[in-house]
Design an enzyme around this catalytic site. Structure first.
Site: not given
Ligand code: ADP
Length: 351
Positions: A7, A64, A153, A214, A337
């Protein structure tokens, strides 16, 4: 077969080496501060070289990749054409895809002949129907510029939805699942019969839920209004919406839920407000996704907040299903993940 999962972010690379198909983790780690001033690690190539000194027997690398636009709805074997496409996708994911690509290119140099697979965060959401992904904007913007909802995601939502079905010993094709990935970035997905049918993040990961920093959904007219009021340029407004908003912006204290819980207990009004806004937005989405699927069988919480903040889960769930005859199962499932990427890379190579 050993699968190395990479990643690669803008200044860090996380890795995990799996023995497949047993799924044992052989080693894992994190290289940080890539390219930062004073750091010994100049670039992703140097970072990956350090990782490869620590692992051996790698047969496949799974990467990823954040954005795959509409081109990638499944994991793909990386070749020069795929590299070109990932580079093109960077136009709408400038923060993420170049870093992902740097990891791919470094591996290509350092592990010649070893197969590499790209797994996209957007891929799981490629099953959204057109009426869920088209914005109320001129249609030609979609055709010309690829402006639509993509969702992110995806690997996490897909993983926890499948885990939920496995734990409940029910075929995923018979379940209506809502998955809440609540970390620093937050998103929620409606998974009907194993397919993502709507998700809260959009063209970028800024849409939807209130997140650490955010803003999530706002009136789009606010963007130009704030720019005028505060005399901000494009870069500055982007910073406000992505880095100065959300839990941090509302509370004025922190983007960390643990800190806000403590402050709230101590009576801080803005910490209380941030937690209320956060949970209220999630409740609204759960209601909406229950409506579009015509019910819900399972509600899943995952990621930092979803897995660890019981009080927040309780606040979100309070009263939301009181009108349903059959109450859904509510589950906490740690996301993984990396494992999902290892599985997908392994499956692709074995085929
Ligand atoms: P990221 O999206 O960066 O991977 P995480 O999934 O770690 O982030 O989530 C970060 C959020 O989760 C923070 O708001 C933090 O307060 C919360 N969190 C993480 N770990 C814990 C924990 N052990 N207990 C309580 N809250 C946690």
């Amino acid at each position: 077969m050993r699968v190395l999962v990479i990643n690669s972010g803008s200044s860090s690379i996380k890795y995990k080496l799996f023995q497949m198909p047993k799924e044992d983790v052989i080693s894992k780690g994190l290289i940080e501060k890539i390219g930062e001033s004073g750091s010994k690690i100049r670039d992703h190539y140097t970072g990956l070289k350090m990782i490869l000194e620590k692992v051996d027997g790698v047969s496949v690398v799974g990467h990823r990749v954040v954005h795959g636009e509409e081109k990638f709805e499944k994991p793909v074997l990386i070749d020069n054409a795929v590299i070109r496409e990932i580079r093109k996708c960077a136009a709408i994911a400038p923060l993420h895809n170049p870093a992902n690509l740097a990891g791919i290119l470094a591996c290509k140099k350092l592990l010649p002949g070893i197969k590499q697979v790209a797994i996209f965060d957007t891929a799981f959401h490629q099953t959204l129907p057109d009426y869920a992904y088209i914005y109320g904007l001129p249609y030609e913007y979609y055709k010309k510029f690829g402006i639509r909802k993509y969702g992110f995601h995806g690997t996490s939502h897909e993983y926890v939805a499948h885990e939920a079905a496995r734990i409940l010993k029910k075929p995923i094709k018979e379940l209506k699942i809502i998955t809440c990935h609540l970390g620093n970035g937050c998103s929620i997905t409606a998974v009907n019969k194993g397919k993502s049918c709507d998700t809260s993040m959009g063209f970028t990961p800024l849409e939807g839920l209130i997140m650490g920093t955010r803003c999530g959904d706002i009136d789009p007219a606010l963007v130009t209004y704030i720019m005028k009021k505060k005399r901000l340029d494009i870069h500055q407004i982007d910073e406000v919406l992505n880095k100065e908003s959300g839990l941090k912006g509302i509370s004025g204290i922190s983007n960390d839920m643990r800190v806000l819980e403590k402050k709230n207990k101590a009576g801080d009004m803005r910490a209380r407000l941030a937690l209320d806004v956060f949970s209220y937005r999630i409740k609204k989405y759960i209601g909406a996704y229950t409506a579009i699927m015509g019910g819900v069988d399972v509600l899943v919480f995952t990621a930092g907040i979803g897995e660890n903040q019981a009080r927040m889960r309780e606040k979100i769930c309070r009263g939301i299903f009181s009108y349903l005859k059959k109450k859904p199962d509510i589950m906490v499932i740690p996301t993984n993940e990396e494992l999902m990427i290892a599985r997908q890379a392994f499956r692709l190579i074995r085929r």
